[in-house]
Design a protein around this motif. Structure first.
Motif, PDB file in Angstrom:
ATOM      1  N   THR A  73      52.546  24.936   6.839  1.00  0.00           N
ATOM      2  CA  THR A  73      53.044  25.379   8.055  1.00  0.00           C
ATOM      3  C   THR A  73      54.237  25.028   8.202  1.00  0.00           C
ATOM      4  N   GLY A  74      54.974  26.198   8.841  1.00  0.00           N
ATOM      5  CA  GLY A  74      56.405  26.438   9.000  1.00  0.00           C
ATOM      6  C   GLY A  74      56.727  27.845   8.589  1.00  0.00           C
ATOM      7  N   LYS A  75      57.862  27.921   7.862  1.00  0.00           N
ATOM      8  CA  LYS A  75      58.372  29.120   7.337  1.00  0.00           C
ATOM      9  C   LYS A  75      58.358  29.075   5.789  1.00  0.00           C
ATOM     10  N   PRO A  76      57.158  29.624   5.324  1.00  0.00           N
ATOM     11  CA  PRO A  76      56.832  29.860   3.791  1.00  0.00           C
ATOM     12  C   PRO A  76      57.856  30.793   3.058  1.00  0.00           C
ATOM     13  N   VAL A  77      58.140  30.517   2.118  1.00  0.00           N
ATOM     14  CA  VAL A  77      59.206  31.013   1.301  1.00  0.00           C
ATOM     15  C   VAL A  77      58.383  32.709   0.993  1.00  0.00           C
ATOM     16  N   GLU A  78      57.379  32.842   0.529  1.00  0.00           N
ATOM     17  CA  GLU A  78      56.939  33.914   0.090  1.00  0.00           C
ATOM     18  C   GLU A  78      56.677  34.909   1.260  1.00  0.00           C
ATOM     19  N   VAL A  79      56.143  34.461   2.387  1.00  0.00           N
ATOM     20  CA  VAL A  79      55.929  35.227   3.704  1.00  0.00           C
ATOM     21  C   VAL A  79      57.331  35.864   4.263  1.00  0.00           C
ATOM     22  N   ASN A  80      58.572  35.070   4.163  1.00  0.00           N
ATOM     23  CA  ASN A  80      59.887  35.420   4.544  1.00  0.00           C
ATOM     24  C   ASN A  80      60.202  36.407   3.838  1.00  0.00           C
ATOM     25  N   ALA A  81      60.173  36.481   2.328  1.00  0.00           N
ATOM     26  CA  ALA A  81      60.260  37.524   1.309  1.00  0.00           C
ATOM     27  C   ALA A  81      59.718  38.633   1.781  1.00  0.00           C
ATOM     28  N   LEU A  82      58.387  38.544   1.998  1.00  0.00           N
ATOM     29  CA  LEU A  82      57.532  39.996   2.386  1.00  0.00           C
ATOM     30  C   LEU A  82      58.000  40.572   3.806  1.00  0.00           C
ATOM     31  N   TRP A  83      58.442  39.551   4.663  1.00  0.00           N
ATOM     32  CA  TRP A  83      58.832  40.226   5.938  1.00  0.00           C
ATOM     33  C   TRP A  83      60.191  40.797   5.859  1.00  0.00           C
ATOM     34  N   ILE A  84      61.094  40.228   4.944  1.00  0.00           N
ATOM     35  CA  ILE A  84      62.109  41.065   4.711  1.00  0.00           C
ATOM     36  C   ILE A  84      62.159  42.167   3.922  1.00  0.00           C
ATOM     37  N   ASN A  85      61.396  42.402   2.827  1.00  0.00           N
ATOM     38  CA  ASN A  85      61.018  43.444   2.242  1.00  0.00           C
ATOM     39  C   ASN A  85      60.478  44.396   3.100  1.00  0.00           C
ATOM     40  N   GLY A  86      59.347  43.959   4.047  1.00  0.00           N
ATOM     41  CA  GLY A  86      58.803  44.843   4.923  1.00  0.00           C
ATOM     42  C   GLY A  86      59.680  45.732   5.937  1.00  0.00           C
ATOM     43  N   LEU A  87      60.578  45.034   6.550  1.00  0.00           N
ATOM     44  CA  LEU A  87      61.573  45.425   7.216  1.00  0.00           C
ATOM     45  C   LEU A  87      62.506  46.626   6.773  1.00  0.00           C
ATOM     46  N   ALA A  88      62.941  46.373   5.481  1.00  0.00           N
ATOM     47  CA  ALA A  88      63.714  47.246   4.649  1.00  0.00           C
ATOM     48  C   ALA A  88      62.932  48.431   4.461  1.00  0.00           C
ATOM     49  N   GLY A  89      61.635  48.268   3.930  1.00  0.00           N
ATOM     50  CA  GLY A  89      60.701  49.348   3.556  1.00  0.00           C
ATOM     51  C   GLY A  89      60.627  50.337   4.710  1.00  0.00           C
ATOM     52  N   LEU A  90      60.150  49.617   5.913  1.00  0.00           N
ATOM     53  CA  LEU A  90      59.786  50.295   7.193  1.00  0.00           C
ATOM     54  C   LEU A  90      61.110  51.066   7.651  1.00  0.00           C
ATOM     55  N   ALA A  91      62.243  50.481   7.521  1.00  0.00           N
ATOM     56  CA  ALA A  91      63.422  51.054   7.909  1.00  0.00           C
ATOM     57  C   ALA A  91      63.621  52.565   7.126  1.00  0.00           C
ATOM     58  N   GLU A  92      63.206  52.553   5.918  1.00  0.00           N
ATOM     59  CA  GLU A  92      63.370  53.662   4.911  1.00  0.00           C
ATOM     60  C   GLU A  92      62.209  54.766   5.735  1.00  0.00           C
ATOM     61  N   LEU A  93      61.101  54.376   5.706  1.00  0.00           N
ATOM     62  CA  LEU A  93      60.178  55.304   6.153  1.00  0.00           C
ATOM     63  C   LEU A  93      60.426  55.660   7.641  1.00  0.00           C
TER      64      LEU A  93
END
Length: 646
Positions: free
Chosen positions: A434-454
């Motif tokens: 519970t809290g802010k897991p490291v891989e979840v936030n890596a995926l969030w940041i990765n997802g934002l960048a990928g979605l910006a490109e799309l």
């Protein structure tokens, strides 16, 4: 493909022969599965295991076909193998095996009884619940071959006992219909109809589960093998029982042709990639809703996290982009409150993961990047923007973007574990995170960048996505580095106990492999340094991939063994997970560290456990014996993906 085969010393010795398993699938979620020795060690083993409405709702039908050879003199030798509740193994046909081979992904056994040599091949029909078993006289003869059909009709996770009703038997041309559900057909059928009591499954006993069942001896097929080349074959199928399949020899030949075509379409660089390509094919299934992914055989169905983590390896690395496109569209239709449905093996649709939706963003981004499919990007863009908006507003289980730093937090709920480390014991999560897991936030940041490109690819403004990405990335770089020299596994985690006036939250710096995604993803928030990766490798890396926890942790579990509670406690507390080889190798490559020797152990593993495939897990301590599902989708997918990325 790589050569996978064993001689009499492995085939004829139970430890070696029963710990190596083969799998053949029907592309619907059903399968045939067993061991090199022919001894059934799991309740899940059988020659016809039929998928239901979902791939996970399987039922076991034809359990075994036990061969027996009879000479003109009347001398008789049984070639089957069963273990009984008394501890006796009888018959012991494996002692007469001189060879087992996996040929084009299909199992082949060869028994030698003096100068008589008999070969068995087995295949399933693509897109149909049908198995064909072909026996061929290779040398010697004439002999008569009897094939005793042991059957049941039950849930794959259970047992059937003789104290209940016997399966209903209906005679039909060339055989019988069993329990109104599957049909047997072959030469010289003689019905029998009696119970075999107390069949023992040693692997279920080792897993702390009920190890015994009773089998229904339905009847016997009989045919003559007069000269080399003669065959005696049996078909078993479910579904439309009046629709007779092609001849068994044609089913085998068609399966071999299809397997070769699947491999050729992927254009593998070497035999290892060819083997992994065929292994990947077993997990891609067709359901009423379209293509889907079985997470692992023999007991898993479709899980959205596993599907999306596996997506690039299973679809884009194997020439299946069209099927992948259909799968992504189908899964997008399940989005609710910004979360991807997680279809549980119980058949219920649940929304209970913090990361599956973020893996979905990654899968769509990788699909468009690798295929140039701008039309799919445009079609899914509203749904993907909806995911971001839902996370900004907050969604189920307290999953939300923290306005203080732009990172994703998960509040969880009693009894929930929302990351991939989701094991529970007696209803309590072992690693709630519970809290802010490291891989979840890596995926969030990765997802934002990928979605910006799309978004920009579609000619739309992505300035707000870029702003969200920059803020989250800055916060990640500030919050996650730990004094220990690696990354925190979770920040802002609720403190389990704290003194009056102490902090209510803490940052968890246990050495776990989740941090690898912070360096490995295409739009990872951090650039990896050789020093930190070497420290992570020293604590976590094994020949079969990274451990889930460093051995110097007091909670480290060296063995993933025992009953359900023991195994679930150890599941993410040191157990090795081969799928993590993907992010590990990607991070090493980004740091310009050598990777050629990182895959040697996993490549050798292809002939060790689930033949031609990669297991779900392995023990955290040497010799890292494989555990869990012998055939696991994301383990195969990630090994194939990083090999193809060389």
């Amino acid at each position: 493909m790589i050569e996978i085969g064993f001689g009499p010393q492995i085939c004829g010795e139970l430890t070696g022969g029963t710990t190596r398993e083969w799998l053949v699938t029907d592309s619907l979620g059903g399968y045939a599965m067993g061991t090199v020795s022919g001894l059934r060690t799991r309740r899940y083993h059988g020659l016809l295991v039929v998928a239901g409405e979902t791939p996970a709702s399987r039922r076991v039908g034809l359990v075994s076909l036990d061969p027996a050879v009879t000479w003109p003199s009347g001398a008789r030798v049984r070639l089957g193998a069963h273990e009984w509740s008394s501890g006796v193994v009888d018959p012991r046909g494996f002692e007469l095996l001189e060879r087992f081979d996996l040929v084009d992904g299909l199992p082949r056994w060869r028994w030698r009884i003096g100068d008589v040599v008999i070969e068995r091949e087995l295949a399933m029909t693509h897109g149909r619940s049908c198995v064909a078993v072909v026996h061929r006289l290779v040398a010697g003869g004439p002999v008569r071959l009897d094939l005793s059909a042991a059957c049941t009709w039950r849930d794959a996770h259970g047992e059937r006992r003789a104290d209940g009703p016997a399966p209903r038997m209906e005679p039909v041309d060339g055989g019988a219909v069993v329990a109104g559900s599957f049909r047997l057909a072959g030469p010289g059928w003689t019905p029998q109809g009696r119970w075999w009591l107390g069949v023992h499954h040693r692997e279920e006993a080792a897993r702390g589960l009920h190890p015994e069942e009773d089998l229904w001896y339905a009847g016997r097929f009989t045919g003559a093998l007069d000269r080399p080349g003669d065959t005696v074959s049996v078909l078993a199928w479910a579904g439309d029982l009046a629709d007779e399949p092609p001849a068994a020899t044609e089913v085998v030949a068609a399966a071999r042709r299809r397997h070769r075509a699947v491999v050729a379409a992927a254009k593998p660089a070497d035999p290892v990639e060819a083997t992994l390509t065929l292994a990947a094919d077993a997990f891609v299934v067709r359901t009423g809703a379209g293509p889907d992914v079985v997470a692992g055989y023999p007991w898993f169905g479709a899980w959205s996290r596993d599907t999306m983590t596996s997506y690039e390896g299973l679809f884009l690395c194997t020439g299946r982009a069209d099927e992948g496109r259909a799968l992504l569209r189908s899964y997008a239709a399940t989005l609710s409150e910004g979360m991807l449905a997680n279809t549980a093996d119980t058949g219920r649709v649940e929304y209970n993961t913090v990361d599956a939706t973020l893996w979905f963003l990654h899968a769509v981004s990788r699909h468009v990047t690798r295929t140039g499919d701008a039309d799919l990007a445009a079609e899914l863009l509203p749904a993907l923007h909806g995911v971001v908006q839902a996370h900004l507003a907050g969604t189920r289980y307290g999953i939300a973007v923290d306005p203080a730093d732009g990172l994703i937090t998960q509040g969880g709920a009693p009894g929930t574990a929302l990351t991939w480390m989701d094991a529970r014991v007696h209803g309590a999560p072992v690693t709630p995170r519970t809290g802010k897991p490291v891989e979840v936030n890596a995926l969030w940041i990765n997802g934002l960048a990928g979605l910006a490109e799309l978004t920009e690819l579609a000619g739309r403004d992505a300035a707000e996505l870029r702003r969200l990405h920059a803020r989250a990335r800055e916060s990640f770089g500030r919050r996650f580095p730990a004094p220990a020299g690696w990354l925190h596994d979770v920040v802002d985690a609720p403190a389990p106990a704290y003194p009056l006036g102490g902090a209510a939250y803490h940052d968890d710096d246990l050495l776990r492999p989740n941090q690898l995604l912070a360096w490995s993803l295409p739009y990872a928030p951090l650039e990896p340094g050789p020093g930190v990766l070497r420290r992570v490798a020293a604590g976590l890396f094994t020949p079969l991939g990274p451990r889930s926890l460093s051995p110097d942790s007091p909670d480290f579990a060296a063995r993933h063994r025992g009953g359900p509670a023991d195994r679930d406690t150890a599941y993410h507390q040191g157990t090795v997970w081969p799928w993590l080889i993907g992010p590990f190798v990607d991070a090493y490559r980004k740091a310009d560290l050598p990777t050629n020797d990182l895959l040697v152990g996993l490549e050798g593993h292809l002939g060790d456990y689930g033949l031609g495939s990669v297991s779900e897990t392995a023990d955290g301590s040497a010799p890292h014996a494989a555990t869990g599902c012998p055939f696991q989708a994301w383990s195969v997918a990630e090994l194939l993906r990083v090999r193809r990325g060389r």
